[in-house]
Design an enzyme around this catalytic site. Structure first.
Site, PDB file in Angstrom:
ATOM      1  N   GLU A 158       0.025   5.174  -9.105  1.00 32.80           N
ATOM      2  CA  GLU A 158      -0.213   5.935  -7.984  1.00 32.80           C
ATOM      3  C   GLU A 158      -0.755   7.148  -8.818  1.00 32.80           C
ATOM      4  O   GLU A 158      -1.411   7.870  -8.165  1.00 32.80           O
ATOM      5  CB  GLU A 158       0.776   5.093  -7.056  1.00 32.80           C
ATOM      6  CG  GLU A 158       0.694   4.421  -6.317  1.00 32.80           C
ATOM      7  CD  GLU A 158       1.486   3.253  -5.908  1.00 32.80           C
ATOM      8  OE1 GLU A 158       1.343   2.714  -4.483  1.00 32.80           O
ATOM      9  OE2 GLU A 158       2.355   4.457  -6.314  1.00 32.80           O
ATOM     10  N   ASN A 178       4.285   4.828  -7.945  1.00 30.82           N
ATOM     11  CA  ASN A 178       4.260   3.912  -9.768  1.00 30.82           C
ATOM     12  C   ASN A 178       3.808   4.855  -9.975  1.00 30.82           C
ATOM     13  O   ASN A 178       2.412   5.789 -10.396  1.00 30.82           O
ATOM     14  CB  ASN A 178       4.066   2.702  -8.870  1.00 30.82           C
ATOM     15  CG  ASN A 178       2.826   2.503  -8.927  1.00 30.82           C
ATOM     16  OD1 ASN A 178       1.976   3.246  -8.564  1.00 30.82           O
ATOM     17  ND2 ASN A 178       2.985   1.117  -7.607  1.00 30.82           N
ATOM     18  N   ASP A 234       9.963  -0.805  -3.409  1.00 32.23           N
ATOM     19  CA  ASP A 234      10.848  -0.531  -2.426  1.00 32.23           C
ATOM     20  C   ASP A 234      12.148  -0.479  -2.223  1.00 32.23           C
ATOM     21  O   ASP A 234      13.127   0.333  -1.048  1.00 32.23           O
ATOM     22  CB  ASP A 234      10.474  -1.758  -1.232  1.00 32.23           C
ATOM     23  CG  ASP A 234       9.306  -1.960  -1.175  1.00 32.23           C
ATOM     24  OD1 ASP A 234       7.786  -1.518  -0.987  1.00 32.23           O
ATOM     25  OD2 ASP A 234       8.626  -3.867  -0.786  1.00 32.23           O
TER      26      ASP A 234
END
Length: 531
Positions: free
Chosen positions: A208, A205, A280
């Site tokens: 990150e 993301n 997820d």
């Protein structure tokens, strides 16, 4: 939606046919949601008092990735560490109910299962409490590695979900190197730990990605530019063949080794106050798509569509194959303005798709319309239908038309499975829109020849193709309206005159004149033209 409807339908059908085996390896979490109304502020502390109405527990983390992959049609094995506590029992039960194979979970005696509990008051999360499992021992890590080795046999794809809660690269990477599945996806907070695995796709993301690069990405369009500019660094530091950076409401950017341009997806705007786990879902959908040999661009497109489904739901949600199909087929998402249309066409073109364009009034949709629209869709990959607005219909057809307003006409056309995008234009011809979109194919239905159309010179001028498709005799708006009027006139003529004065009776001559009145639209040399 920005994703191609046919792509999603074909992919869902392929998954249903092949039932790929996906192995999810990672940190398993139980998500608890306590929901209620925040009615007042406590006198004990400056905190809301929540009157609880519901408490739910659902799989989170790697377990959420697993149930999403299963809901999309894959067979799923989950490998991870859980405790033998109440939370572990609930998590295992929820997974098995969802159809996930839990035989490869490693249960640790006396350990806690990681649990994240959220309290929701009204429309927002008031507090989150994390109860984390302890640090695994060397024996636990060895048991996990053995479970991975058993689970990945004959797997079509594997996805690693590393949230820094116990799954270690040094235990998993050697196993996957020995028996590598068809595709490997890594979703990790610390991606360089998994670089030696050479994953097919990594899914950081924005946070990150910023941590990976050691710099802030900015906001809005600046984030996209920053990600594109860091393509080489991202791929080098993650060891990945491709990387997709998810940017929440700004969609996602796919980075590939052979192009500096990148591939964009657009997210559907939604409130994210209670949403959790969309990443997820994105990861699960991309993995399942790669498991059936989809291209990485198609996998990312479908993953974005799946994430858009769950981000509109409260809590930790799951995107099923049916929900995904419903989402991309919704007519409201298909009717777009000219700016949205131009952006969608450009995305399709960048993805190598052939754009087909047609236009008309589509006032009363009939078999002639549906037949020629299906034929038009077969000429390319993305069918755009442009409708005359109400004023231009009146200019073309007369003051009695349109019978149905533009909003209704657009909704009906958008509901057809063969149509991808619908827009409305105000000019007498679609030439300005054609010049902007430059579709590869321009299609007209009916008894036309290319030379009869002003649009032909424009389309051929930029190298496009003009195609005439067949019409269905006696199936045109003109014919339908004529039959309605004839039926109405016949019904009026056969009605029994009222038993009042003779002056109230309908003269026979008037009925005959009504039935014989010419169709205000007329015909062209006696031939029917679908409108």
């Amino acid at each position: 939606m920005s994703v191609d409807v046919r792509l999603v339908r074909d992919l869902v059908a392929t998954i249903d046919d092949r039932e790929p085996l996906v192995v999810v390896i990672g940190d398993c979490i139980l998500d608890r949601w306590t929901v209620g109304e925040a009615e007042r502020v406590s006198r004990e502390a400056p905190a809301p008092v929540v009157r609880v109405t519901e408490t739910i527990a659902v799989p989170g983390g790697a377990a959420n990735t697993a149930v999403n992959a299963r809901a999309l049609g894959a067979r799923v094995r989950l490998v991870g560490l859980i405790g033998d506590d109440e939370a572990g029992d609930v998590l295992r039960e929820r997974l098995e109910t969802a159809g996930v194979d839990t035989a490869f979970l490693v249960e640790i005696a006396g350990a806690r299962t990681t649990t994240k509990s959220r309290v929701v008051g009204g429309d927002r999360v008031v507090v989150r409490v994390d109860d984390l499992a302890g640090t695994p021992t060397a024996d636990h890590n060895e048991r996990l590695a053995r479970a991975v080795a058993r689970a990945v046999r004959c797997a079509d794809a594997a996805v690693v979900c590393d949230y820094g809660l116990g799954v270690r690269a040094e235990d998993v990477v050697p196993v996957l190197d020995r028996d590598r599945p068809g595709s490997i996806v890594v979703d990790a907070h610390d991606l360089p730990r998994w670089a030696s695995l050479r994953p097919d796709l990594v899914t950081p993301n924005a946070g990150e990605a910023a941590a990976l690069l050691g710099r802030d990405l900015g906001t809005g369009a600046d984030r996209v530019a920053a990600v594109l500019g860091a393509r080489a660094d991202v791929l080098a530091r993650t060891g990945a063949r491709a990387a997709v950076v998810t940017l929440d409401r700004d969609g996602a950017v796919l980075l590939e080794p052979d192009t500096d341009e990148g591939f964009r997806t657009r997210a559907v705007p939604a409130s994210e106050q209670q949403a959790s786990g969309a990443g997820d879902t994105f990861c699960a959908a991309a993995t399942v798509a790669l498991a059936v040999d989809a291209s990485v661009r198609d996998a990312v497109s479908v993953a974005q569509a799946a994430a858009d489904v769950v981000v509109r739901e409260a809590g930790t949600s799951v995107c099923s194959a049916a929900a995904l199909l419903d989402s991309v087929s919704a007519p409201a998402a298909t009717v777009v303005d000219h700016d949205e249309l131009a952006a969608a066409v450009e995305r399709a073109r960048q993805a190598g798709r052939r754009v087909v364009f047609t236009n008309g009034c589509f006032d009363v949709v009939h078999r002639g319309h549906t037949t020629y629209l299906r034929q038009a869709r077969d000429l390319g990959d993305l069918l755009v239908v442009a409708l005359n607005d109400d004023d231009s219909v009146r200019r073309l057809k007369g003051p009695e038309r349109p019978i149905n307003p533009a909003e209704d006409r657009a909704g009906v056309i958008a509901a057809l499975a063969c149509v991808d995008l619908v827009t409305v234009f105000a000019t007498d011809t679609p030439i300005p829109l054609i010049e902007r979109l430059r579709p590869e194919v321009y299609v007209k239905g009916g008894d036309y020849s290319p030379e009869m159309l002003r649009e032909t010179a424009v389309v051929r001028g930029y190298g496009g193709e003009v195609v005439m498709v067949d019409y269905v005799p006696e199936h045109s708006t003109t014919a339908v309206v004529r039959r309605i009027r004839e039926a109405a006139a016949a019904s009026a003529g056969s009605a029994k005159p009222p038993a009042a004065s003779a002056g109230s009776a309908v003269p026979a001559a008037a009925t005959t004149a009504t039935a014989a009145a010419p169709d205000p639209e007329g015909t062209t040399h006696g031939k029917v033209i679908p409108q």
